[in-house]
Design a protein around this motif. Structure first.
Motif, PDB file in Angstrom:
ATOM      1  N   ALA A  57      26.321  58.254  21.634  1.00  0.00           N
ATOM      2  CA  ALA A  57      27.499  58.871  21.017  1.00  0.00           C
ATOM      3  C   ALA A  57      27.137  60.019  20.090  1.00  0.00           C
ATOM      4  O   ALA A  57      28.026  60.766  19.661  1.00  0.00           O
ATOM      5  N   ARG A  58      25.861  60.193  19.776  1.00  0.00           N
ATOM      6  CA  ARG A  58      25.484  61.326  18.922  1.00  0.00           C
ATOM      7  C   ARG A  58      25.846  62.663  19.569  1.00  0.00           C
ATOM      8  O   ARG A  58      26.055  63.653  18.871  1.00  0.00           O
ATOM      9  N   SER A  59      25.909  62.678  20.912  1.00  0.00           N
ATOM     10  CA  SER A  59      26.268  63.925  21.584  1.00  0.00           C
ATOM     11  C   SER A  59      27.664  64.387  21.192  1.00  0.00           C
ATOM     12  O   SER A  59      28.004  65.571  21.303  1.00  0.00           O
ATOM     13  N   LEU A  60      28.498  63.467  20.717  1.00  0.00           N
ATOM     14  CA  LEU A  60      29.852  63.823  20.306  1.00  0.00           C
ATOM     15  C   LEU A  60      29.853  64.780  19.112  1.00  0.00           C
ATOM     16  O   LEU A  60      30.810  65.528  18.911  1.00  0.00           O
ATOM     17  N   LEU A  61      28.794  64.747  18.328  1.00  0.00           N
ATOM     18  CA  LEU A  61      28.738  65.594  17.136  1.00  0.00           C
ATOM     19  C   LEU A  61      28.514  67.053  17.501  1.00  0.00           C
ATOM     20  O   LEU A  61      28.823  67.944  16.699  1.00  0.00           O
ATOM     21  N   ALA A  62      27.964  67.310  18.689  1.00  0.00           N
ATOM     22  CA  ALA A  62      27.696  68.688  19.107  1.00  0.00           C
ATOM     23  C   ALA A  62      28.791  69.260  19.983  1.00  0.00           C
ATOM     24  O   ALA A  62      28.716  70.409  20.395  1.00  0.00           O
ATOM     25  N   ILE A  63      29.805  68.460  20.279  1.00  0.00           N
ATOM     26  CA  ILE A  63      30.876  68.889  21.173  1.00  0.00           C
ATOM     27  C   ILE A  63      32.004  69.529  20.372  1.00  0.00           C
ATOM     28  O   ILE A  63      32.364  69.051  19.288  1.00  0.00           O
ATOM     29  N   ARG A  64      32.561  70.599  20.903  1.00  0.00           N
ATOM     30  CA  ARG A  64      33.705  71.254  20.270  1.00  0.00           C
ATOM     31  C   ARG A  64      35.009  70.993  21.003  1.00  0.00           C
ATOM     32  O   ARG A  64      36.075  70.997  20.412  1.00  0.00           O
ATOM     33  N   SER A  65      34.935  70.779  22.293  1.00  0.00           N
ATOM     34  CA  SER A  65      36.138  70.578  23.102  1.00  0.00           C
ATOM     35  C   SER A  65      36.622  69.132  22.999  1.00  0.00           C
ATOM     36  O   SER A  65      35.847  68.195  23.229  1.00  0.00           O
ATOM     37  N   PRO A  66      37.902  68.925  22.669  1.00  0.00           N
ATOM     38  CA  PRO A  66      38.414  67.547  22.627  1.00  0.00           C
ATOM     39  C   PRO A  66      38.386  66.868  23.992  1.00  0.00           C
ATOM     40  O   PRO A  66      38.174  65.659  24.078  1.00  0.00           O
ATOM     41  N   LEU A 114      34.355  55.942  17.104  1.00  0.00           N
ATOM     42  CA  LEU A 114      35.552  55.189  16.747  1.00  0.00           C
ATOM     43  C   LEU A 114      36.812  56.033  16.939  1.00  0.00           C
ATOM     44  O   LEU A 114      37.847  55.529  17.376  1.00  0.00           O
ATOM     45  N   THR A 115      36.719  57.323  16.614  1.00  0.00           N
ATOM     46  CA  THR A 115      37.865  58.216  16.811  1.00  0.00           C
ATOM     47  C   THR A 115      38.238  58.290  18.282  1.00  0.00           C
ATOM     48  O   THR A 115      39.416  58.259  18.650  1.00  0.00           O
ATOM     49  N   GLY A 116      37.233  58.398  19.150  1.00  0.00           N
ATOM     50  CA  GLY A 116      37.503  58.436  20.582  1.00  0.00           C
ATOM     51  C   GLY A 116      38.070  57.135  21.094  1.00  0.00           C
ATOM     52  O   GLY A 116      39.005  57.125  21.912  1.00  0.00           O
ATOM     53  N   TRP A 146      36.891  68.111  16.623  1.00  0.00           N
ATOM     54  CA  TRP A 146      37.870  67.854  17.673  1.00  0.00           C
ATOM     55  C   TRP A 146      38.758  66.647  17.380  1.00  0.00           C
ATOM     56  O   TRP A 146      39.696  66.346  18.130  1.00  0.00           O
ATOM     57  N   ALA A 147      38.486  65.928  16.307  1.00  0.00           N
ATOM     58  CA  ALA A 147      39.168  64.658  16.064  1.00  0.00           C
ATOM     59  C   ALA A 147      40.671  64.811  15.941  1.00  0.00           C
ATOM     60  O   ALA A 147      41.441  63.978  16.449  1.00  0.00           O
ATOM     61  N   GLU A 148      41.122  65.887  15.260  1.00  0.00           N
ATOM     62  CA  GLU A 148      42.555  66.067  15.057  1.00  0.00           C
ATOM     63  C   GLU A 148      43.311  66.238  16.372  1.00  0.00           C
ATOM     64  O   GLU A 148      44.487  65.893  16.476  1.00  0.00           O
ATOM     65  N   SER A 149      42.651  66.771  17.390  1.00  0.00           N
ATOM     66  CA  SER A 149      43.339  67.089  18.644  1.00  0.00           C
ATOM     67  C   SER A 149      43.629  65.862  19.488  1.00  0.00           C
ATOM     68  O   SER A 149      44.534  65.893  20.341  1.00  0.00           O
TER      69      SER A 149
END
Length: 548
Positions: A57-66, A114-116, A146-149
């Protein structure tokens, strides 16, 4: 096959494993197949597994697209989809276990995961993940951009791509995040597999997707591409996903598990059917009879010599289309024809020899008539007829002749008072002794539907058990006789359940054990052990039977 059923190799159908376009699913090199772990019991997950998933899940920190973030989380949640546990529910054990592990970790990657899960998980997973995420936010753990989206997904248009045969629907539903990052979910519903959702994928190149399917619909006279009410699209997708989830071994594409959570989330984003409109046409008895009369009065049916037999046959054709094909008796296709002749009829219906001989000819006339009414091209009708004639010989061979079970025709009224041919093998398994004479008892007069006669048949099947003791017998004899009656009680419960097919997994488990070479009596006792252990809990019984 629907006209756009092949994923184009230059589409950006994002795959959660990072392999980019193409890959599994339609056009990706692998067709539908049973989910590989659907029947494999697995042990509860160790913390090491959760730790590995959190590292991923660390890859989620480098992602910009929701959308990319949701696909990563969907892939992680799909890791256990289709697994069956020795005890408990996989979604609860794995999903909620992962939520708990992430909550304890308290890292930015844990908060991203957790957000996902709050967006894509089951109701229980989402609630637990949202609660844990709010606590980490209060503790000052930073959220990904991306969390807000994720909570802002909007549904837009829905379309369906299909052929005139109607074997499957390829639903295309478009979404965005408050008007940004538009994308489409493409989901394939296979009506020849019970309406199962067998594949799904995502693309963000909407212009290319719609240009492709519209071009195919314009060039192929069998193809159709039409708008669909989003309310209806949600209902169809909910129904199809439930069918897939309920299957013991769902025949889905290789990559389906990775999209399962995303599909579930996008279905929730579509508008619900608040008016409870039926998804499929409903055919009552009168409407079916009217349809049969229309056919029998048609030019196509004029050459059928025996109108009575033809009427009996067409009733079965209509029943199949109404009951097993989602209220579509007029739909014809090569696959549907083969399934009707070689699968449904032999399992469901007892045909007289005259009806068996007439059925292919009645079905051919029905095919010509329904094809004309449905305005199918002549070549499409010919393709269905070709399949019909190719299936005629296998139909004659495959149709279940009760003699192949060692059953005399005179026994059938007692075994099949309801005409349910599919029940024949399991009822024979429960009551193998139905003919002959034992002492002064004529077995031909015993009716397994009657409780008293059923008990006599079961006792004859257990000749080694002691008879009820004579008056004045000693305590040991009375105790042995009482235990024998309790043993027969358990066999009586099992026989009743096998007779009724309650639950279906009971006979499925028996067939598996018999196929493995176990003797009938041993199989009966293993089934009884499962019933006893379940202690009236139907869910526990199904799990125990699946493990046999």
């Amino acid at each position: 096959m629907s006209p756009s059923h092949r994923r184009q190799p230059d589409e950006d159908s994002w795959r959660p494993d990072g392999s980019g376009a193409g890959g599994s699913g339609p056009g990706g090199g692998s067709g539908p197949h049973p989910a590989g772990t659907a029947t494999d019991p697995v042990a509860p997950p160790p913390d090491e597994l959760f730790a590995e998933m959190l590292r991923a899940a660390r890859s989620l920190l480098a992602i910009r697209s929701p959308l990319e973030a949701e696909l990563v989380v969907s892939k992680l949640l799909g890791s256990w989809w289709g697994n069956r546990l020795i005890s408990g529910d996989a979604e609860q054990l794995f999903g909620e276990g992962l939520v708990g592990h992430a909550a304890r970790a308290g890292t930015p990657a844990a908060l991203a995961l957790l957000t996902g899960i709050a967006s894509l998980g089951t109701v229980r997973q989402s609630a637990a993940a949202e609660h844990a995420a709010l606590r980490l936010i209060r503790d000052g753990v930073p959220r990904p951009g991306w969390a807000e989206s994720l909570g802002a997904v909007e549904a837009h248009e829905c379309h369906v791509s299909r052929t005139l045969y109607g074997d499957s629907d390829e639903l295309i539903c478009t979404f965005s995040y408050r008007g940004e990052a538009a994308h489409a979910l493409i989901a394939v519903i296979d009506y020849n597999s019970g309406g199962m959702l067998r594949d799904a994928w995502v693309t963000s190149k909407l212009d290319r997707l719609f240009a492709h399917v519209r071009a195919q619909a314009a060039s192929d006279p069998m193809a159709r591409f039409e708008p669909m009410d989003p309310v209806r699209a949600r209902g169809l997708l909910e129904e199809a996903l439930a069918e897939t989830n309920a299957a013991a071994v769902p025949k889905v594409s290789e990559g389906f598990a990775g999209y399962h959570a995303l599909v579930r989330s996008r279905i929730r984003a579509l508008p619900p059917n608040r008016r409870r409109r039926p998804l499929h046409p409903v055919y009552g008895r009168d409407r079916r009879a009217t349809l049969a009369a229309r056919f029998l009065a048609s030019a196509e049916a004029a050459e059928l010599s025996d109108s009575y037999t033809a009427g009996r046959c067409v009733d079965q054709i209509i029943d199949y289309g109404c009951d097993a094909d989602f209220g579509r008796p007029l739909r014809i296709s090569p696959v549907k024809t083969e399934l009707f002749l070689l699968t449904w009829l032999p399992r469901k219906v007892i045909l007289t020899p005259a009806e068996q001989e007439a059925m292919p000819h009645v079905l051919a006339a029905w095919t010509r008539w329904a094809g004309r009414v449905g305005e199918l091209p002549a070549e499409a009708i010919r393709a269905v007829l070709d399949t019909l004639w190719e299936s005629t010989e296998p139909f004659s061979a495959a149709y279940r002749d009760p003699a192949s079970y060692g059953v005399d025709w005179s026994v059938l009224p007692r075994l099949l008072p309801d005409g349910d041919l599919e029940a024949l093998p399991r009822r024979m398994f429960a009551f193998p002794l139905l003919t002959g004479v034992h002492g002064d008892l004529d077995l031909d007069e015993l009716d397994p539907c009657e409780p008293a006669d059923r008990r006599r048949l079961l006792r004859l099947d257990h000749m080694d058990l002691p008879e009820p003791p004579a008056p004045g017998a000693d305590a040991a004899a009375e105790g042995a006789a009482a235990e024998a009656e309790r043993h027969l009680d358990r066999h009586d419960e099992l026989a009743t359940r096998l007779w009724d097919g309650d639950p279906p997994q009971l006979w499925e488990a028996a067939e598996r054990l018999l196929d493995q070479g176990e003797q009938r009596l041993d199989v009966l006792h293993r089934l009884i052990d499962a019933l006893t252990a379940a202690a009236g809990d139907d869910a526990a019984l199904v799990r125990a039977l699946d493990e046999l």
